[in-house]
Design a protein around this motif. Structure first.
Motif, PDB file in Angstrom:
ATOM      1  N   TYR A  64      -7.130   5.175  -9.987  1.00  0.00           N
ATOM      2  CA  TYR A  64      -7.058   6.527 -10.525  1.00  0.00           C
ATOM      3  C   TYR A  64      -6.867   7.566  -9.422  1.00  0.00           C
ATOM      4  O   TYR A  64      -6.325   8.635  -9.655  1.00  0.00           O
ATOM      5  CB  TYR A  64      -8.344   6.847 -11.296  1.00  0.00           C
ATOM      6  N   ASP A  65      -7.338   7.234  -8.207  1.00  0.00           N
ATOM      7  CA  ASP A  65      -7.289   8.215  -7.126  1.00  0.00           C
ATOM      8  C   ASP A  65      -5.975   8.176  -6.361  1.00  0.00           C
ATOM      9  O   ASP A  65      -5.816   8.913  -5.392  1.00  0.00           O
ATOM     10  CB  ASP A  65      -8.438   7.979  -6.152  1.00  0.00           C
ATOM     11  N   GLN A  66      -5.036   7.341  -6.778  1.00  0.00           N
ATOM     12  CA  GLN A  66      -3.781   7.207  -6.051  1.00  0.00           C
ATOM     13  C   GLN A  66      -2.609   7.614  -6.942  1.00  0.00           C
ATOM     14  O   GLN A  66      -2.619   7.381  -8.155  1.00  0.00           O
ATOM     15  CB  GLN A  66      -3.586   5.769  -5.568  1.00  0.00           C
ATOM     16  N   VAL A  67      -1.607   8.188  -6.322  1.00  0.00           N
ATOM     17  CA  VAL A  67      -0.423   8.655  -7.037  1.00  0.00           C
ATOM     18  C   VAL A  67       0.807   8.006  -6.423  1.00  0.00           C
ATOM     19  O   VAL A  67       0.934   7.927  -5.198  1.00  0.00           O
ATOM     20  CB  VAL A  67      -0.301  10.188  -6.956  1.00  0.00           C
ATOM     21  N   VAL A  68       1.705   7.547  -7.270  1.00  0.00           N
ATOM     22  CA  VAL A  68       2.934   6.939  -6.793  1.00  0.00           C
ATOM     23  C   VAL A  68       3.849   8.020  -6.219  1.00  0.00           C
ATOM     24  O   VAL A  68       4.068   9.060  -6.846  1.00  0.00           O
ATOM     25  CB  VAL A  68       3.650   6.196  -7.939  1.00  0.00           C
ATOM     26  N   SER A  69       4.357   7.779  -5.041  1.00  0.00           N
ATOM     27  CA  SER A  69       5.300   8.695  -4.391  1.00  0.00           C
ATOM     28  C   SER A  69       6.691   8.073  -4.428  1.00  0.00           C
ATOM     29  O   SER A  69       6.849   6.888  -4.772  1.00  0.00           O
ATOM     30  CB  SER A  69       4.874   8.942  -2.944  1.00  0.00           C
ATOM     31  N   PRO A  70       7.726   8.846  -4.059  1.00  0.00           N
ATOM     32  CA  PRO A  70       9.085   8.271  -4.042  1.00  0.00           C
ATOM     33  C   PRO A  70       9.207   7.059  -3.125  1.00  0.00           C
ATOM     34  O   PRO A  70      10.085   6.217  -3.309  1.00  0.00           O
ATOM     35  CB  PRO A  70       9.949   9.437  -3.549  1.00  0.00           C
ATOM     36  N   GLU A  71       8.337   6.973  -2.115  1.00  0.00           N
ATOM     37  CA  GLU A  71       8.400   5.853  -1.161  1.00  0.00           C
ATOM     38  C   GLU A  71       7.580   4.644  -1.603  1.00  0.00           C
ATOM     39  O   GLU A  71       7.620   3.585  -0.978  1.00  0.00           O
ATOM     40  CB  GLU A  71       7.888   6.311   0.208  1.00  0.00           C
ATOM     41  N   SER A  72       6.801   4.787  -2.678  1.00  0.00           N
ATOM     42  CA  SER A  72       5.896   3.709  -3.099  1.00  0.00           C
ATOM     43  C   SER A  72       6.668   2.506  -3.634  1.00  0.00           C
ATOM     44  O   SER A  72       7.698   2.654  -4.302  1.00  0.00           O
ATOM     45  CB  SER A  72       4.936   4.212  -4.175  1.00  0.00           C
ATOM     46  N   GLU A  73       6.141   1.325  -3.336  1.00  0.00           N
ATOM     47  CA  GLU A  73       6.703   0.082  -3.865  1.00  0.00           C
ATOM     48  C   GLU A  73       5.575  -0.789  -4.410  1.00  0.00           C
ATOM     49  O   GLU A  73       4.546  -0.949  -3.759  1.00  0.00           O
ATOM     50  CB  GLU A  73       7.437  -0.710  -2.777  1.00  0.00           C
ATOM     51  N   LEU A  74       5.773  -1.312  -5.600  1.00  0.00           N
ATOM     52  CA  LEU A  74       4.867  -2.310  -6.140  1.00  0.00           C
ATOM     53  C   LEU A  74       5.349  -3.664  -5.634  1.00  0.00           C
ATOM     54  O   LEU A  74       6.488  -4.072  -5.905  1.00  0.00           O
ATOM     55  CB  LEU A  74       4.862  -2.283  -7.668  1.00  0.00           C
ATOM     56  N   VAL A  75       4.503  -4.352  -4.873  1.00  0.00           N
ATOM     57  CA  VAL A  75       4.885  -5.625  -4.262  1.00  0.00           C
ATOM     58  C   VAL A  75       4.047  -6.740  -4.871  1.00  0.00           C
ATOM     59  O   VAL A  75       2.810  -6.647  -4.911  1.00  0.00           O
ATOM     60  CB  VAL A  75       4.690  -5.591  -2.730  1.00  0.00           C
ATOM     61  N   ILE A  76       4.712  -7.783  -5.353  1.00  0.00           N
ATOM     62  CA  ILE A  76       4.040  -8.960  -5.905  1.00  0.00           C
ATOM     63  C   ILE A  76       4.442 -10.143  -5.029  1.00  0.00           C
ATOM     64  O   ILE A  76       5.635 -10.450  -4.868  1.00  0.00           O
ATOM     65  CB  ILE A  76       4.461  -9.217  -7.372  1.00  0.00           C
ATOM     66  N   SER A  77       3.440 -10.792  -4.449  1.00  0.00           N
ATOM     67  CA  SER A  77       3.732 -11.894  -3.524  1.00  0.00           C
ATOM     68  C   SER A  77       2.776 -13.053  -3.767  1.00  0.00           C
ATOM     69  O   SER A  77       1.646 -12.865  -4.223  1.00  0.00           O
ATOM     70  CB  SER A  77       3.599 -11.407  -2.072  1.00  0.00           C
ATOM     71  N   ALA A  78       3.249 -14.242  -3.470  1.00  0.00           N
ATOM     72  CA  ALA A  78       2.423 -15.447  -3.601  1.00  0.00           C
ATOM     73  C   ALA A  78       2.967 -16.503  -2.651  1.00  0.00           C
ATOM     74  O   ALA A  78       4.172 -16.536  -2.352  1.00  0.00           O
ATOM     75  CB  ALA A  78       2.435 -15.967  -5.038  1.00  0.00           C
ATOM     76  N   LYS A  79       2.097 -17.361  -2.174  1.00  0.00           N
ATOM     77  CA  LYS A  79       2.499 -18.405  -1.257  1.00  0.00           C
ATOM     78  C   LYS A  79       3.485 -19.351  -1.940  1.00  0.00           C
ATOM     79  O   LYS A  79       3.244 -19.851  -3.039  1.00  0.00           O
ATOM     80  CB  LYS A  79       1.271 -19.181  -0.781  1.00  0.00           C
ATOM     81  N   GLY A  80       4.614 -19.588  -1.249  1.00  0.00           N
ATOM     82  CA  GLY A  80       5.621 -20.488  -1.789  1.00  0.00           C
ATOM     83  C   GLY A  80       6.611 -19.815  -2.726  1.00  0.00           C
ATOM     84  O   GLY A  80       7.411 -20.504  -3.376  1.00  0.00           O
ATOM     85  N   TYR A  81       6.558 -18.481  -2.802  1.00  0.00           N
ATOM     86  CA  TYR A  81       7.462 -17.755  -3.708  1.00  0.00           C
ATOM     87  C   TYR A  81       8.080 -16.567  -2.981  1.00  0.00           C
ATOM     88  O   TYR A  81       7.493 -16.001  -2.054  1.00  0.00           O
ATOM     89  CB  TYR A  81       6.708 -17.250  -4.945  1.00  0.00           C
ATOM     90  N   GLU A  82       9.268 -16.194  -3.442  1.00  0.00           N
ATOM     91  CA  GLU A  82       9.907 -14.990  -2.913  1.00  0.00           C
ATOM     92  C   GLU A  82       9.195 -13.760  -3.488  1.00  0.00           C
ATOM     93  O   GLU A  82       8.913 -13.704  -4.687  1.00  0.00           O
ATOM     94  CB  GLU A  82      11.392 -14.965  -3.297  1.00  0.00           C
ATOM     95  N   SER A  83       8.922 -12.800  -2.621  1.00  0.00           N
ATOM     96  CA  SER A  83       8.235 -11.591  -3.066  1.00  0.00           C
ATOM     97  C   SER A  83       9.157 -10.727  -3.913  1.00  0.00           C
ATOM     98  O   SER A  83      10.384 -10.784  -3.797  1.00  0.00           O
ATOM     99  CB  SER A  83       7.741 -10.785  -1.867  1.00  0.00           C
ATOM    100  N   VAL A  84       8.564  -9.917  -4.773  1.00  0.00           N
ATOM    101  CA  VAL A  84       9.303  -8.971  -5.609  1.00  0.00           C
ATOM    102  C   VAL A  84       8.792  -7.579  -5.304  1.00  0.00           C
ATOM    103  O   VAL A  84       7.581  -7.342  -5.240  1.00  0.00           O
ATOM    104  CB  VAL A  84       9.119  -9.288  -7.108  1.00  0.00           C
ATOM    105  N   SER A  85       9.733  -6.633  -5.096  1.00  0.00           N
ATOM    106  CA  SER A  85       9.371  -5.238  -4.847  1.00  0.00           C
ATOM    107  C   SER A  85      10.018  -4.362  -5.913  1.00  0.00           C
ATOM    108  O   SER A  85      11.198  -4.522  -6.230  1.00  0.00           O
ATOM    109  CB  SER A  85       9.841  -4.791  -3.455  1.00  0.00           C
TER     110      SER A  85
END
Length: 817
Positions: A64-85
């Motif tokens: 709640y205390d954070q706001v997405v900025s134009p530079e923000s990226e949601l990153v999903i990563s896991a061992k053995g997988y290609e990350s998604v941004s």
């Protein structure tokens, strides 16, 4: 100008134009093709540690205390997988919906194996609160861990609210690092800024701290390994565990394990023994209630500290305390109560309503029976049987449809009331008030809480909601001798209160019966004994040394730090900043203390720090509308215009779940329009409807007041150039409905607009109607005056006022148009 209509247009546009809210993402992470769930790291690039999905792949990311900025990226990563941004509008489109994210098997950037770590950074917290850490224990662990690595490159960073020391260190002949020699001359002082824990190309980061950060979040590469190390039982264990877990490491609680045991556990790759941190420090349980049942939201604080907790829905609380401590319990409309902690397993606290607030409506529990209610003159509905004095009420149902004049609404509806004279100029007499041979004092008229000596002939009977008469001197004690002739209490079918506020206070000061004849002194700040002691010193250095000596006796006094910060701001701003940082450290998680700190930062022009404090308040009070509004304003002041835009859109678009902004829509809309008017070239203006890109905003005077204690009782008064006054009451006695809304929705500020008014001097008065001892932290007020609001000629004046000292009405300021 009709500000309310413009704000309404904005709301409609935003509700139909946008579909996103604050930083909340939820969903499931699956493998592409097989659709099997994946345990993955989910986080936003500039928001610190994120979350890890469960074995079913599901996650809930909520900040709640954070706001997405134009530079923000949601990153999903896991061992053995290609990350998604995911970024930009693609990211916003995921707000508050359940999404499915697929990862493809492939090469991932994995964390280095434990024995291959080379680049190590040790972050050593040297803030004031970290002084209680057992340095020797922490050093033993660091050396034991580093001994398991082969020729590591080690960097040592000592930090508080700034980087105090940053150097590369090497091992001695015996393989250990002489950390004790490095830190022995470091002074533990200031606040803790976790945003300084930011190291690129780092294999392992070791953070020695208690987890009690004042500002910021830990930012590390996703492939780093983090060990958070703490040696004391009283610490923010949850924060340290969450950070370490997200960054592939462990929390090392050295008060419950040894350095060698911790190192062995790390090497073995096993989980640490689960510790019940709630038993690490003594706590006291209790229940707060009244005759109506349990009380939710009562403030329970430990005397002599800034630790404050709120009771739950069932009235229960759990607070760190020991036998012999004193708990202070405070709640709106109740007498404050102090309770000694004894050996009782559960403390039962029975609160007593104040005499004029007997029908407390904020409590949980069921009413025993339905009774005929009347207005007792303080905005509180009571049964006729319980009022204890002569009172009578009619409602709109009793007023005939053809009633044209005020006398038509009253004549024949009240026993003992006479209406004399022709329509439109009637005289009103109340038996028991002024109907005697020798006494024909006119009754007092109280219209929507505002008292007037003259008859309000301007009232339209068809716009009256209710009229109550008070016939007894006991009943009118609230209004003094001016009500010796009795009183009529009139409630209108109020036009939208936001429309009144938007229109401004100009017309409210034109009604009859409110001539201003007082002569008040300008507000004078009382000089505290410790400020007097500073005045006796001749140099800034001597004054600050005296302050440091005195601070040992005022460790948990917010007023002490606030007074000294303002004192040094005038003669040595750098010293004032040090004092504000000390307040940031001692305030901890006390939202009221942090709000006062925010006022001080804004008044001093320290806008970045103000934004950091406001972020912390949102994290601590995410269900209060005030938290988000203050953060949006702080972002505007600090130049984070797109973050401010994001918040205003979310608030006005009703996209922050569980938070109601309906009562503050007008000032929010004015502030968004102000952002557009002055900073259009610095925001993503394409996110706004076209009508808001060309809409002009201009106000002669915009005055905003904030107060640190939500329930603080005070009056705010305006006097126009023709010596007519308008009073705004913030008391449960006169403005109960407003205070109940504030408590329900979590806001504590008000906007006043003086627009299109005649030239001359306006006087602004204030008076505190409470007792200092009523609140654990004495209430403060932030008074902000904007001139030419929303134009290139805009100016701003900010005052931080010790509201609790203004027990006599004083002039807060004068405004010339």
């Amino acid at each position: 100008m009709n500000h309310f209509r413009l704000i309404f247009t904005l709301l409609v546009s935003l509700l139909s134009f946008y579909s996103y809210s604050q930083t909340v993402f939820r969903g499931v992470v699956l493998e592409e093709g097989s659709k099997k769930p994946i345990v993955a790291k989910v986080g936003v690039s500039d928001q610190g540690a994120g979350v890890t999905s469960g074995t079913n792949g599901r996650f809930l990311y909520r900040k709640y205390d954070q706001v997405v900025s134009p530079e923000s990226e949601l990153v999903i990563s896991a061992k053995g997988y290609e990350s998604v941004s995911i970024s930009g509008d693609d990211l916003r489109n995921l707000y508050n919906i359940t999404s499915t994210i697929y990862l493809n098997p492939g090469v991932s950037k994995d964390v280095k194996p434990l024995n291959e770590a080379k680049d190590i950074v040790i972050f050593w917290d040297v803030s004031a609160s970290a002084k209680s850490q057992n340095s020797n224990k922490a050093i033993d662990f660091v050396n034991a861990y580093l001994a398991t690595l082969s020729s590591p490159a080690v960097r040592f960073v000592a930090f508080n609210d700034k980087v105090v020391l940053d150097k590369k260190i090497t091992a001695a002949a015996d393989g250990t690092f002489a950390l004790s020699e490095i830190i022995k001359n470091i002074n533990y002082t200031g606040a803790t800024d976790y945003s300084l824990i930011d190291a690129s190309n780092t294999d392992v980061a070791i953070v020695v701290s208690d987890g009690e950060q004042s500002f910021g979040n830990i930012e590390l590469p996703r492939t780093s390994r983090l060990y958070t190390v703490n040696t004391v039982a009283t610490a923010n264990h949850e924060r340290m565990m969450a950070d370490a877990s997200f960054y592939n490491g462990s929390y090392i609680p050295l008060f419950a394990t040894t350095a060698d045991q911790a190192t062995e556990r790390i090497q073995a790759g096993g989980a640490f023994k689960k510790i019940d941190f709630s038993k690490a420090q003594a706590t006291v349980k209790g229940v707060v209630s009244s005759t109506n049942g349990p009380i939710q939201g009562a403030a329970v604080s430990l005397r002599g500290t800034l630790n404050e907790y709120l009771t739950k829905a069932d009235g229960t609380f759990n607070i760190p305390a020991v036998e012999g401590d004193v708990l202070q319990i405070r709640y709106l409309g109740m007498y404050p109560k102090d309770v000694l902690v004894t050996k009782d397993p559960v403390i039962q606290v029975e609160m007593i309503p104040q005499a004029d607030m007997l029908d407390e409506v904020l409590l949980t529990g069921n009413a025993k029976s339905k009774e005929k209610k009347v207005d007792a003159g303080n905005g509180v509905a009571k049964s006729k049987e319980s009022v204890g004095y002569a009172v009578n009420t009619i409602t709109a149902e009793n007023i005939k449809p053809n009633a044209t004049f005020l006398g038509d609404a009253i004549r024949g509806n009240f026993a003992g009331v006479q209406v004399l004279g022709p329509p439109g100029s009637e005289r009103f007499l109340i038996r028991g008030g002024n109907m005697s041979i020798n006494n024909e004092l006119p009754p007092l008229w109280v219209v929507d809480g505002a008292p007037f000596a003259d008859v309000p002939y301007y009232l339209d009977p068809q716009n009256i909601k209710s009229i109550t008469i008070l016939k007894s001197a006991i009943a009118t004690v609230r209004y003094g001798t001016i009500a010796s002739g009795g009183a009529f209490l009139v409630k209108t079918k109020a036009a939208n209160p936001d429309a009144v506020k938007a229109k401004g206070i100009v017309d409210r000061a034109l009604v009859k019966g409110n001539d201003y004849s007082e002569t008040l002194a300008d507000m004078v700040v009382e000089t505290s004994p410790y400020i007097t002691a500073l005045d006796k010193e001749s140099t800034v250095a001597a004054k600050y040394k005296k302050y440091q000596a005195l601070s040992k006796n005022f460790k948990n006094s917010v007023s002490f730090y606030a007074d000294n910060a303002e004192y040094f701001q005038k003669i040595a701003p750098a010293k004032a900043e040090l004092i504000r940082l000390q307040l940031a450290e001692v305030a901890g998680e006390n939202v009221k203390a942090l709000r006062i700190l925010s006022y001080l930062y804004e008044a001093a022009g320290s806008y970045k720090r103000n934004a950091q404090v406001s972020e912390r308040i949102v994290a601590l009070a995410p269900r209060e509308a005030q938290s988000y509004r203050d953060l949006a304003l702080a972002y505007t002041l600090s130049g984070d215009y797109n973050k401010a835009l994001e918040l205003y859109i979310n608030m006005l678009g009703e996209r922050i779940l569980g938070v109601d902004f309906s009562e503050i829509e007008v000032p929010l809309g004015n502030e968004l329009r102000h952002l557009v008017a002055l900073h259009k070239d610095k925001i993503e203006f394409n996110r706004l409807p076209n009508e808001w890109l060309t809409n002009n905003l201009e106000m002669d005077i915009r005055l905003v007041i904030n107060w640190s204690e939500q329930d603080a009782p005070f009056i705010f008064q305006f006097v126009n150039p023709k010596k007519k006054f308008y009073t705004w009451d913030h008391t449960l006695f006169d403005n109960k409905e407003r205070l109940l809304k504030e408590r329900k929705m979590g806001f504590q500020f008000e906007e006043f607009v003086i627009d299109d008014a005649k030239a001359g001097e306006w006087i602004v008065n204030v008076q505190y109607l409470g007792e200092e001892a009523t609140f654990a932290i004495p209430p403060y007020l932030k008074y902000t005056v904007y001139r030419n609001y929303g134009t290139s000629k805009e100016t701003k004046e900010v005052k931080v006022v010790k509201l609790f000292e203004q027990k006599d009405k004083v002039s807060l300021g004068r405004i010339n148009l």
